[in-house]
Design a protein around this motif. Structure first.
Motif, PDB file in Angstrom:
ATOM      1  N   VAL A 276       0.832  -1.212   0.000  1.00  0.00           N
ATOM      2  CA  VAL A 276       0.000   0.000   0.000  1.00  0.00           C
ATOM      3  C   VAL A 276       0.864   1.258   0.000  1.00  0.00           C
TER       4      VAL A 276
ATOM      5  N   TYR B  11      -7.479   4.980  -4.092  1.00  0.00           N
ATOM      6  CA  TYR B  11      -7.439   3.796  -3.224  1.00  0.00           C
ATOM      7  C   TYR B  11      -8.290   2.663  -3.799  1.00  0.00           C
TER       8      TYR B  11
ATOM      9  N   TYR C  26      -1.921   3.364  -5.567  1.00  0.00           N
ATOM     10  CA  TYR C  26      -1.467   3.849  -4.265  1.00  0.00           C
ATOM     11  C   TYR C  26      -0.453   4.985  -4.383  1.00  0.00           C
TER      12      TYR C  26
ATOM     13  N   THR D 204       6.126   7.889  -5.714  1.00  0.00           N
ATOM     14  CA  THR D 204       5.186   8.896  -5.203  1.00  0.00           C
ATOM     15  C   THR D 204       5.451  10.261  -5.813  1.00  0.00           C
TER      16      THR D 204
END
Length: 253
Positions: A41, A219, A224, A48
Motif C-alpha cells: 500500500v 485507493y 497507491y 510517489t
C-alpha cells in the motif's frame, strides 16, 4: 567567558531549526522507504514523487485541487470570523460564558464527522456541505483561544481603559484586540489544518470533486502512488501555511 550576543543566539537558533528540519526529513524519508518494502500500500519515494508530478500536469486533477482549496479558503475565513466573534462574546460576558461555555466545550470534544449524514441532506453535494463540515472543525480553536485570551487579560488594561473614559469600541480596538494577538494567531494556525481536515473528510463521503474524492478513487483503483502523492500534497500545503503562521506568532510580543 564573554556572553554570546543576542544576534548570535538568534542566528544559532535559526541554524538549529534548519538542521533539525533536515534531520526529520531524512529520518522520515528513510522510514518511508522501509515501510514501502513492508507493505504494497505504501509506494516508494520515487514512485510517489513521479505520481505527484504527473498529477500536477493533469487539468482534471488541478480542477480537483482548485475545488478543495476554494472550499478550505472559505471554511478558514468563516471559521476565523465566527470563532473570533463568539470567543469575544464568551470572553467579555460572564453571563454568556457561564451559560454557553460548557455546551461549546462538550461539542468541541464530539467527533464532528458523525453529523455529516445530517448536514448532507440540508446543504446537498458540493461546496455547501463541505464548508459547513469544515467550519465545524476549525471554528473551535479560534473560539477557545480568543475567549481564553480575553479572559486572561491583565486587570490593569481594563482599569486604564476606564480611566481614559474610552467607549466600548475603543476598548475593543485599542486594548482587547492588541492584547489577544498571540492567542488569536494560535487559534488561526490550528484552524488552517482543521479546515483542511474537515473539507477533505467531507469529500471522502459524498462529493463530485475535490482531493478527498481523488484519494478515495485512487485507493479503490489500487493506484497507491497517486493516493499517497495527493495526501503528501495536502500535508505539504497545510504544513507550509502553519509554519508561516507559527513564525508570525513567534514574532508577536
Amino acid at each position: 567567558m564573554s556572553a554570546v550576543p543576542a544576534s548570535g543566539v538568534r542566528q544559532l537558533g535559526r541554524h538549529a531549526t534548519v538542521i533539525g528540519s533536515v534531520l526529520v526529513l531524512v529520518a522520515f524519508t528513510a522510514l518511508w522507504e522501509v515501510f514501502s518494502r513492508l507493505s504494497f500500500v505504501v509506494p516508494d519515494v520515487a514512485a510517489t514523487l513521479g505520481a505527484l508530478v504527473e498529477n500536477l500536469s493533469d487539468e482534471t486533477y488541478l480542477g480537483h485541487l482548485r475545488a478543495t482549496l476554494i472550499a478550505v479558503f472559505w471554511v478558514f475565513v468563516i471559521g476565523v470570523v465566527l470563532g473570533g466573534f463568539l470567543g469575544l462574546v464568551l470572553g467579555l460576558s460572564k453571563f454568556a460564558r457561564a451559560m454557553f461555555e460548557p455546551i461549546l466545550l462538550a461539542f468541541n470534544g464530539m467527533p464532528k464527522i458523525v453529523l455529516y449524514p445530517l448536514i448532507l441532506p440540508i446543504f446537498h453535494l458540493g461546496y455547501g456541505s463541505k464548508i459547513v463540515m469544515g467550519v465545524l472543525f476549525c471554528v473551535f480553536p479560534v473560539l477557545i483561544n480568543v475567549a481564553a485570551g480575553v479572559r486572561d487579560m491583565p486587570v490593569v488594561y481594563w482599569k486604564l481603559a476606564r480611566s481614559l473614559d474610552t467607549s466600548r469600541w475603543q476598548q475593543l480596538t485599542s486594548f482587547v484586540l492588541p492584547a489577544i494577538r498571540r492567542p488569536l494567531l494560535t487559534g488561526i494556525r490550528l484552524a488552517v489544518s482543521l479546515a483542511t481536515v474537515g473539507v477533505v473528510l467531507s469529500e471522502f463521503f459524498a462529493t463530485k470533486e475535490g482531493l478527498g474524492r481523488v484519494v478515495l478513487q485512487s485507493y479503490s483503483g489500487g493506484d497507491y502512488a497517486a493516493m499517497v502523492a495527493t495526501i503528501l500534497l495536502l500535508i505539504t500545503i497545510s504544513f507550509v501555511i502553519s509554519l508561516l503562521l507559527w513564525r508570525l506568532e513567534k514574532g508577536v510580543r
